[in-house]
Design an enzyme around this catalytic site. Structure first.
Site, mmCIF file in Angstrom:
data_model
loop_
_atom_site.group_PDB
_atom_site.id
_atom_site.type_symbol
_atom_site.label_atom_id
_atom_site.label_comp_id
_atom_site.label_asym_id
_atom_site.label_seq_id
_atom_site.Cartn_x
_atom_site.Cartn_y
_atom_site.Cartn_z
ATOM 1 N N ASN A 140 0.912 -1.357 -0.232
ATOM 2 C CA ASN A 140 -0.462 -0.139 -0.041
ATOM 3 C C ASN A 140 0.861 1.125 -0.198
ATOM 4 O O ASN A 140 1.920 1.389 0.355
ATOM 5 C CB ASN A 140 -0.979 0.009 1.356
ATOM 6 C CG ASN A 140 -2.442 -1.045 1.111
ATOM 7 O OD1 ASN A 140 -2.375 -1.522 0.097
ATOM 8 N ND2 ASN A 140 -2.675 -1.797 2.079
ATOM 9 N N HIS A 188 6.672 -1.861 4.052
ATOM 10 C CA HIS A 188 6.355 -3.248 4.274
ATOM 11 C C HIS A 188 5.675 -4.289 3.202
ATOM 12 O O HIS A 188 5.036 -3.139 2.280
ATOM 13 C CB HIS A 188 5.363 -3.465 5.164
ATOM 14 C CG HIS A 188 4.423 -2.711 5.613
ATOM 15 N ND1 HIS A 188 4.426 -1.018 5.788
ATOM 16 C CD2 HIS A 188 2.491 -2.520 5.277
ATOM 17 C CE1 HIS A 188 2.888 -0.515 5.622
ATOM 18 N NE2 HIS A 188 2.328 -1.763 5.321
HETATM 19 P P1 AMP Z 1 -0.769 -0.577 5.760
HETATM 20 O O1 AMP Z 1 -2.750 -0.702 5.593
HETATM 21 O O2 AMP Z 1 -0.407 -1.071 4.649
HETATM 22 O O3 AMP Z 1 0.394 0.612 6.096
HETATM 23 O O4 AMP Z 1 -0.737 -1.790 6.533
HETATM 24 C C1 AMP Z 1 -0.016 -1.272 8.009
HETATM 25 C C2 AMP Z 1 -0.553 -3.012 8.682
HETATM 26 O O5 AMP Z 1 0.780 -2.847 10.194
HETATM 27 C C3 AMP Z 1 -1.993 -3.306 9.124
HETATM 28 O O6 AMP Z 1 -2.427 -5.108 8.193
HETATM 29 C C4 AMP Z 1 -1.920 -3.498 10.430
HETATM 30 O O7 AMP Z 1 -2.528 -4.688 11.077
HETATM 31 C C5 AMP Z 1 -0.289 -4.292 10.927
HETATM 32 N N1 AMP Z 1 0.376 -3.734 12.136
HETATM 33 C C6 AMP Z 1 -0.139 -2.871 12.457
HETATM 34 N N2 AMP Z 1 0.126 -2.261 13.866
HETATM 35 C C7 AMP Z 1 1.090 -3.939 14.036
HETATM 36 C C8 AMP Z 1 2.550 -4.724 14.922
HETATM 37 N N3 AMP Z 1 2.461 -4.057 16.180
HETATM 38 N N4 AMP Z 1 2.847 -5.865 14.631
HETATM 39 C C9 AMP Z 1 2.006 -6.471 13.787
HETATM 40 N N5 AMP Z 1 1.403 -5.856 12.602
HETATM 41 C C10 AMP Z 1 0.540 -4.674 12.931
#
Ligand code: AMP
Ligand code: ZN
Length: 116
Positions: A89, A102
């Site tokens: 994203n 990521h």
């Molecule tokens: P995005 O929406 O592409 O920025 O993805 C961010 C992702 O990070 C989401 O799918 C969240 O569920 C995930 N996320 C947020 N905080 C954490 C955390 N502490 N550990 C693992 N995943 C996380």
């Protein structure tokens, strides 16, 4: 490069715990805290870059390593043959909420496209 208030930099440093499934010298892979599929793993470079395009411009080899690690996660999870989706994203309207690049590795169920 890092930012002191970046959640994923804190996962890299160990300040914030995560369920780490793979590590390489330059990358870390860990389970998404809010999984959208039976396998939902995030692969990140240890270095802070805000998104995929910025990483591609700064260090294309590192972007390649992130993708190689994503495939290794899929192999480890047993979804390399059944199929998996990689998602970057980029930007708020695309749903990017964490501005440390990521790639989402998603699989283990039928992934309908387009969503909704
Ligand atoms: P995005 O929406 O592409 O920025 O993805 C961010 C992702 O990070 C989401 O799918 C969240 O569920 C995930 N996320 C947020 N905080 C954490 C955390 N502490 N550990 C693992 N995943 C996380
Ligand atoms: Zn960061």
């Amino acid at each position: 490069m890092s930012t002191s208030d970046c959640l994923f930099c804190k996962i890299v440093s160990g300040e914030v715990p995560a369920k780490i499934v793979r590590e390489s010298e330059r990358t870390v892979a860990f389970r998404d805290i809010n999984p959208q599929a039976p396998t939902h793993v995030l692969v990140i470079p240890r270095e802070h870059h805000p998104n995929a395009a910025a990483l591609a411009a700064a260090d294309p080899a590192l972007l390649g390593e992130v993708l190689t690690e994503a495939h290794r996660v899929a192999v480890d999870e047993g979804i390399a043959d059944s199929g998996y989706r990689l998602v970057f994203n980029t930007g708020a309207q695309a749903g990017q909420t964490i501005f440390h690049v990521h790639v989402h590795v998603l699989g283990g169920r039928d992934l309908n496209w387009p969503p909704g």
